[in-house]
Design a protein around this motif. Structure first.
Motif, PDB file in Angstrom:
ATOM      1  N   LEU A   1       0.830  -1.213   0.000  1.00  0.00           N
ATOM      2  CA  LEU A   1       0.000   0.000   0.000  1.00  0.00           C
ATOM      3  C   LEU A   1       0.859   1.256   0.000  1.00  0.00           C
ATOM      4  CD1 LEU A   1      -2.984  -0.497   2.496  1.00  0.00           C
ATOM      5  CD2 LEU A   1      -3.091  -0.291   0.014  1.00  0.00           C
ATOM      6  N   ARG A   2       1.890   1.245   0.833  1.00  0.00           N
ATOM      7  CA  ARG A   2       2.782   2.408   0.916  1.00  0.00           C
ATOM      8  C   ARG A   2       3.501   2.639  -0.414  1.00  0.00           C
ATOM      9  NH1 ARG A   2       3.667   7.386   2.420  1.00  0.00           N
ATOM     10  NH2 ARG A   2       5.862   7.860   2.846  1.00  0.00           N
ATOM     11  N   LEU A   3       3.944   1.565  -1.044  1.00  0.00           N
ATOM     12  CA  LEU A   3       4.615   1.669  -2.338  1.00  0.00           C
ATOM     13  C   LEU A   3       3.674   2.268  -3.387  1.00  0.00           C
ATOM     14  CD1 LEU A   3       6.907   1.089  -4.365  1.00  0.00           C
ATOM     15  CD2 LEU A   3       5.954  -1.235  -4.604  1.00  0.00           C
ATOM     16  N   LEU A   4       2.442   1.787  -3.405  1.00  0.00           N
ATOM     17  CA  LEU A   4       1.472   2.280  -4.384  1.00  0.00           C
ATOM     18  C   LEU A   4       1.094   3.730  -4.101  1.00  0.00           C
ATOM     19  CD1 LEU A   4      -0.770  -0.895  -4.728  1.00  0.00           C
ATOM     20  CD2 LEU A   4       0.819   0.027  -6.434  1.00  0.00           C
ATOM     21  N   GLU A   5       1.027   4.084  -2.833  1.00  0.00           N
ATOM     22  CA  GLU A   5       0.753   5.477  -2.494  1.00  0.00           C
ATOM     23  C   GLU A   5       1.865   6.380  -3.038  1.00  0.00           C
ATOM     24  OE1 GLU A   5      -0.392   8.151   1.407  1.00  0.00           O
ATOM     25  OE2 GLU A   5       1.078   6.533   1.630  1.00  0.00           O
ATOM     26  N   LEU A   6       3.117   5.990  -2.836  1.00  0.00           N
ATOM     27  CA  LEU A   6       4.244   6.777  -3.339  1.00  0.00           C
ATOM     28  C   LEU A   6       4.244   6.830  -4.861  1.00  0.00           C
ATOM     29  CD1 LEU A   6       7.048   5.483  -0.925  1.00  0.00           C
ATOM     30  CD2 LEU A   6       5.960   7.732  -0.897  1.00  0.00           C
ATOM     31  N   THR A   7       3.786   5.748  -5.476  1.00  0.00           N
ATOM     32  CA  THR A   7       3.762   5.680  -6.934  1.00  0.00           C
ATOM     33  C   THR A   7       2.760   6.650  -7.545  1.00  0.00           C
ATOM     34  OG1 THR A   7       4.415   3.345  -6.894  1.00  0.00           O
ATOM     35  CG2 THR A   7       3.337   4.132  -8.903  1.00  0.00           C
ATOM     36  N   PHE A   8       1.607   6.814  -6.884  1.00  0.00           N
ATOM     37  CA  PHE A   8       0.503   7.541  -7.515  1.00  0.00           C
ATOM     38  C   PHE A   8       0.172   8.899  -6.907  1.00  0.00           C
ATOM     39  CE2 PHE A   8      -0.535   3.073  -8.642  1.00  0.00           C
ATOM     40  CZ  PHE A   8      -0.547   3.222 -10.019  1.00  0.00           C
ATOM     41  N   LYS A   9       0.717   9.218  -5.733  1.00  0.00           N
ATOM     42  CA  LYS A   9       0.209  10.394  -5.017  1.00  0.00           C
ATOM     43  C   LYS A   9       0.525  11.720  -5.707  1.00  0.00           C
ATOM     44  CE  LYS A   9       4.032  11.123  -1.719  1.00  0.00           C
ATOM     45  NZ  LYS A   9       4.351  11.209  -0.271  1.00  0.00           N
ATOM     46  N   LYS A  10       1.515  11.751  -6.589  1.00  0.00           N
ATOM     47  CA  LYS A  10       1.816  13.001  -7.286  1.00  0.00           C
ATOM     48  C   LYS A  10       0.818  13.287  -8.400  1.00  0.00           C
ATOM     49  CE  LYS A  10       6.803  13.139  -6.387  1.00  0.00           C
ATOM     50  NZ  LYS A  10       8.162  13.175  -7.000  1.00  0.00           N
ATOM     51  N   GLU A  11       0.159  12.240  -8.899  1.00  0.00           N
ATOM     52  CA  GLU A  11      -0.763  12.397 -10.026  1.00  0.00           C
ATOM     53  C   GLU A  11      -2.232  12.316  -9.628  1.00  0.00           C
ATOM     54  OE1 GLU A  11       0.826  10.267 -13.769  1.00  0.00           O
ATOM     55  OE2 GLU A  11       1.699   9.174 -12.076  1.00  0.00           O
ATOM     56  N   TYR A  12      -2.524  11.645  -8.521  1.00  0.00           N
ATOM     57  CA  TYR A  12      -3.904  11.378  -8.142  1.00  0.00           C
ATOM     58  C   TYR A  12      -4.129  11.639  -6.651  1.00  0.00           C
ATOM     59  CZ  TYR A  12      -3.408   8.626 -12.443  1.00  0.00           C
ATOM     60  OH  TYR A  12      -3.123   8.217 -13.719  1.00  0.00           O
TER      61      TYR A  12
END
Length: 222
Positions: A13-24
């Motif tokens: 979850l943390r990895l996916l948050e870091l992956t997407f938080k700049k765009e979404y």
């Protein structure tokens, strides 16, 4: 754009948050049981883990897919054909096999959001009841309630304004207009009775009587 990610692996979850938080705008849940159904309408895409305790991804799809007007990407441990068939039958749009690369899942998400063109069924949800404002239909979970036009309009009015109490006269004039002929008290009383009868098969009553005043939307088990 709003993204919902559901996975019981908190590191992922943390990895996916870091992956997407700049765009979404990203909302994270480590359990599908924590989801508030009324909030599902706001998401543009959902990433959903298949294998979770208590409520797995397939049960989530079975329970809530009809409430969601957005692509759903499944996260699977292996590309089992059974997973693919069952997930797609329940409304999944794509799947990504773990472990996956960050670039792969970013590309999948971007592609689905870019080409998303399904009709948006604007819904009001008071789970397990939902109202589809586009098709003018009321559902108990995924089952359509067979309502007449006036019965639907009464339910929509009360559901849209669930914190408001309506007199019989106000319901009557809102549904039929000020020039309508007929007894507002008798007419609305009979239609509320019919509405309750149709919901009674699901052991719920969605309309509360406020004695001496009128009616208000409030779902209760019966």
């Amino acid at each position: 754009m709003n993204l919902l990610i559901i996975d019981d692996d908190k590191d992922l979850l943390r990895l996916l948050e870091l992956t997407f938080k700049k765009e979404y705008n990203v909302d994270l849940y480590d359990s599908a049981e924590k989801i508030v159904p009324e909030q599902l309408v706001k998401y543009n895409l959902i990433i959903l883990d298949v294998m979770m305790d208590k409520m797995d991804g397939f049960e989530f799809l079975s329970r809530y897919r009809e409430l969601i007007d957005a692509p759903i990407i499944l996260l699977t441990a292996k590309s089992f054909e059974k997973d693919k068939i069952e997930g797609f039958a329940l409304g999944a749009d794509d799947y990504v096999t773990k472990p996956f690369s960050v670039s792969e899942i970013r590309a999948r998400v971007a592609a689905h959001i870019r080409r998303e063109n399904r009709d948006k069924h604007i819904r009001i949800i008071d789970y397990p009841i939902s109202c589809d404002l586009l098709s003018k239909k009321i559902y108990f979970k995924q089952i359509e309630i067979d309502l007449t036009k006036s019965e639907y309009e009464i339910c929509e009015l009360l559901l849209k304004n669930r914190n408001h109490v309506f007199t019989k006269e106000k319901i009557y004039t809102t549904i039929y207009g000020y020039d309508a002929e007929g007894d507002s008290s008798t007419s609305i009383t009979e239609r509320i009775k019919k509405i309750r009868e149709k919901f009674a098969g699901f052991h719920i009553n969605p309309v509360k009587t406020i004695w001496g005043v009128g009616y208000q939307w409030e779902v209760k088990k019966v």
